[in-house]
Every structure is written in C-alpha cells, then in structure tokens.
Motif scaffolding. Sequence first.
Motif, PDB file in Angstrom:
ATOM      1  N   HIS A  84       5.549   4.893   8.425  1.00  0.00           N
ATOM      2  CA  HIS A  84       5.702   6.255   7.912  1.00  0.00           C
ATOM      3  C   HIS A  84       4.472   6.752   7.157  1.00  0.00           C
ATOM      4  N   ALA A  85       3.423   5.965   7.126  1.00  0.00           N
ATOM      5  CA  ALA A  85       2.246   6.328   6.343  1.00  0.00           C
ATOM      6  C   ALA A  85       1.530   7.550   6.916  1.00  0.00           C
TER       7      ALA A  85
ATOM      8  N   ALA B 164      -1.976   5.848   0.756  1.00  0.00           N
ATOM      9  CA  ALA B 164      -1.306   6.257   1.996  1.00  0.00           C
ATOM     10  C   ALA B 164      -2.243   6.067   3.192  1.00  0.00           C
TER      11      ALA B 164
ATOM     12  N   GLN C  94       3.607   5.843  -2.904  1.00  0.00           N
ATOM     13  CA  GLN C  94       4.823   6.470  -3.449  1.00  0.00           C
ATOM     14  C   GLN C  94       4.755   6.551  -4.972  1.00  0.00           C
TER      15      GLN C  94
ATOM     16  N   GLN D 218       0.830  -1.196   0.000  1.00  0.00           N
ATOM     17  CA  GLN D 218       0.000   0.000   0.000  1.00  0.00           C
ATOM     18  C   GLN D 218       0.870   1.254   0.000  1.00  0.00           C
ATOM     19  N   TYR D 219       1.915   1.230   0.814  1.00  0.00           N
ATOM     20  CA  TYR D 219       2.821   2.381   0.888  1.00  0.00           C
ATOM     21  C   TYR D 219       3.556   2.571  -0.436  1.00  0.00           C
TER      22      TYR D 219
ATOM     23  N   ALA E 102      -2.396   2.393   3.934  1.00  0.00           N
ATOM     24  CA  ALA E 102      -1.167   1.969   4.610  1.00  0.00           C
ATOM     25  C   ALA E 102      -1.175   2.407   6.069  1.00  0.00           C
ATOM     26  N   ARG E 103      -1.662   3.615   6.327  1.00  0.00           N
ATOM     27  CA  ARG E 103      -1.754   4.100   7.715  1.00  0.00           C
ATOM     28  C   ARG E 103      -2.715   3.220   8.510  1.00  0.00           C
TER      29      ARG E 103
ATOM     30  N   TYR F  58       1.369   0.913   8.848  1.00  0.00           N
ATOM     31  CA  TYR F  58       2.701   1.143   8.288  1.00  0.00           C
ATOM     32  C   TYR F  58       3.321   2.357   8.959  1.00  0.00           C
TER      33      TYR F  58
END
Length: 145
Positions: free
Chosen positions: A133-134, A123, A108, A103-104, A126-127, A131
């Motif tokens: 840094h998401a 993003a 990107q 997902q991250y 992913a959050r 994740y």
Amino acid sequence: MRLSSIVLPLAMLALLASAGCKQIPYSPLPAPPTGIRYEPGANSAGIARMSETELLRQKRLAQGGDKRAAFNVYRHLRSVENDDAQARDWLILAADLGHAPAQYNLAQIGMYEQDSASALYWAKRARASGYAHAAELVQSLENPE
C-alpha cells in the motif's frame, strides 16, 4: 443421483491411496534463526512474551543486521513492555535495514505526528521495498487534496 455413482469413485480412490503410498515420517523443521522462541506459558494478557534470553538473542541478531529481528524487538517492546521510546529506536533500525512494514509504520507515524517530510521519506522507502500500500500512500502525500 445414484448411490453407485458416488460409492464407486470413492472406493477407487481408497484403493489407489492404500496401494501405492508409503508412510513418510514427520519431522518438524527447526525454528528459523530469526524466529521467536517463546517460553511455554509466557503470556501477558494473551500476548506471547519473549524471555529475557530470547529478547537478548533477537537484539544481537538485529545489531548484526537482521531486519526481522529488529522488528521483533520493536513489537515486543511496544506491545509487552509498553516502552514506546525504546521501541521506536528498534523500529527505525528495522526500517534502516530495509524492513518494508517498519518503513510503512514510520510513514504512518509521520502522518500522525503531522511530519509530512518524514512520512513521505518513509513511504517512498516502503514503496521501493515493495510494500503493497506504500505507492498509494506516496501518491496521497505528494498530491494532497
């Protein structure tokens, strides 16, 4: 520091270690079902390659809903076979199945392709998947400077 202050504790440790320990036989655990089984010597410029049999096994696992296997297929197609179009399909499958790094990666890719809606969507996914840094990426996408 005196030599006896070092030697005595070491001797005590050696005595204790040899007195009460029994040998535990080592038996390696089998590879997890989604782990990649590389063939010996199957390398391409230092990159381990999956055999065709293993690649098919990973694809079957992924089609059955295994997110890690879908990501394994993506990485193989991207790094070994340089097939970005087909690799992206497997990356999307892994992401749809909930694989946070996939997902991250898609977030990107969305940023790189200047598709902010796609970047923000992935993003946020992913959050939600946890994740690391998401959250920062979502914040930077929602609040561009």
